[in-house]
Design an enzyme around this catalytic site. Sequence first.
Site, mmCIF file in Angstrom:
data_model
loop_
_atom_site.group_PDB
_atom_site.id
_atom_site.type_symbol
_atom_site.label_atom_id
_atom_site.label_comp_id
_atom_site.label_asym_id
_atom_site.label_seq_id
_atom_site.Cartn_x
_atom_site.Cartn_y
_atom_site.Cartn_z
ATOM 1 C CE LYS A 85 -4.217 1.081 2.590
ATOM 2 N NZ LYS A 85 -4.781 0.998 3.942
HETATM 3 C C1 E4P Z 1 -8.167 2.061 4.065
HETATM 4 O O1 E4P Z 1 -7.409 1.251 3.607
HETATM 5 C C2 E4P Z 1 -7.938 2.787 5.317
HETATM 6 O O2 E4P Z 1 -7.260 1.933 6.204
HETATM 7 C C3 E4P Z 1 -9.188 3.196 6.054
HETATM 8 O O3 E4P Z 1 -10.359 2.845 5.387
HETATM 9 C C4 E4P Z 1 -9.126 4.554 6.658
HETATM 10 O O4 E4P Z 1 -10.359 4.881 7.224
HETATM 11 P P1 E4P Z 1 -10.578 5.985 8.340
HETATM 12 O O5 E4P Z 1 -10.942 7.268 7.667
HETATM 13 O O6 E4P Z 1 -11.724 5.454 9.142
HETATM 14 O O7 E4P Z 1 -9.315 6.085 9.140
#
Ligand code: E4P
Length: 221
Positions: free
Chosen positions: A83
């Site tokens: 990622k």
């Molecule tokens: C996606 O891969 C992220 O880890 C995640 O959805 C972030 O979400 P948040 O805005 O709840 O931190």
Amino acid sequence: MKFFVDTADVDEIREIADSGLLDGVTTNPSLVAKSGRDFIEVLAEICALVPGPVSAEVAATEADGMLAEAERLLKVADNVIVKVPLTWEGLKACRSLSRDGVGVNVTLCFSAAQAILAAKAGAAYVSPFVGRLDDIGQDGMALIGEIRQIYDNYAGTLNTEILVASVRHPMHVVEAAKIGAEVVTVPPKILRQLVNHPLTDKGLAAFLADWEKTGQTIAGK
Ligand code: E4P
């Protein structure tokens, strides 16, 4: 639609994976920090629990550093997806990794223009954050619709899947499915909320009460 769970909590993942409904996992540095665990250790445990893709995020900000970290992450298991953030450096790293056949999730996507770049860089997944857009008064789901329309214009040449992230409630999941996003990543609490409906609970209680009155059993007949 594929369901990923958005957590680095191994116990939660194990429980949800037992349902047979889980297709993958996404983690991020904040979720790893919340787990209080060693990243590589926790990643190895998650990858062993879930055969599907497990996103592991780099912490470097330069492409070279991201590539070095990716090399380490990819050694953990075959189902690791690297990622990277949606920056020029992240896109450079994505291009290089995808050319080598590595699956990349380009995260922190907040605009259609960014999603075009992620696809151009060969990302396996782009992660638009719908909840964080809603939080600042923008329409997160409208972005998913825009990206769907753009990617569909290049169907057959683009292989990037829309991974709807920053999901805050069950309606985000329903809307993402209506638009045709390939994946949603959902916090465990929201995943559990998806099954709830008061009429299901009420109906089941009534069925069980009536069944009790029959004095019958099914198993063992
Ligand atoms: C996606 O891969 C992220 O880890 C995640 O959805 C972030 O979400 P948040 O805005 O709840 O931190």
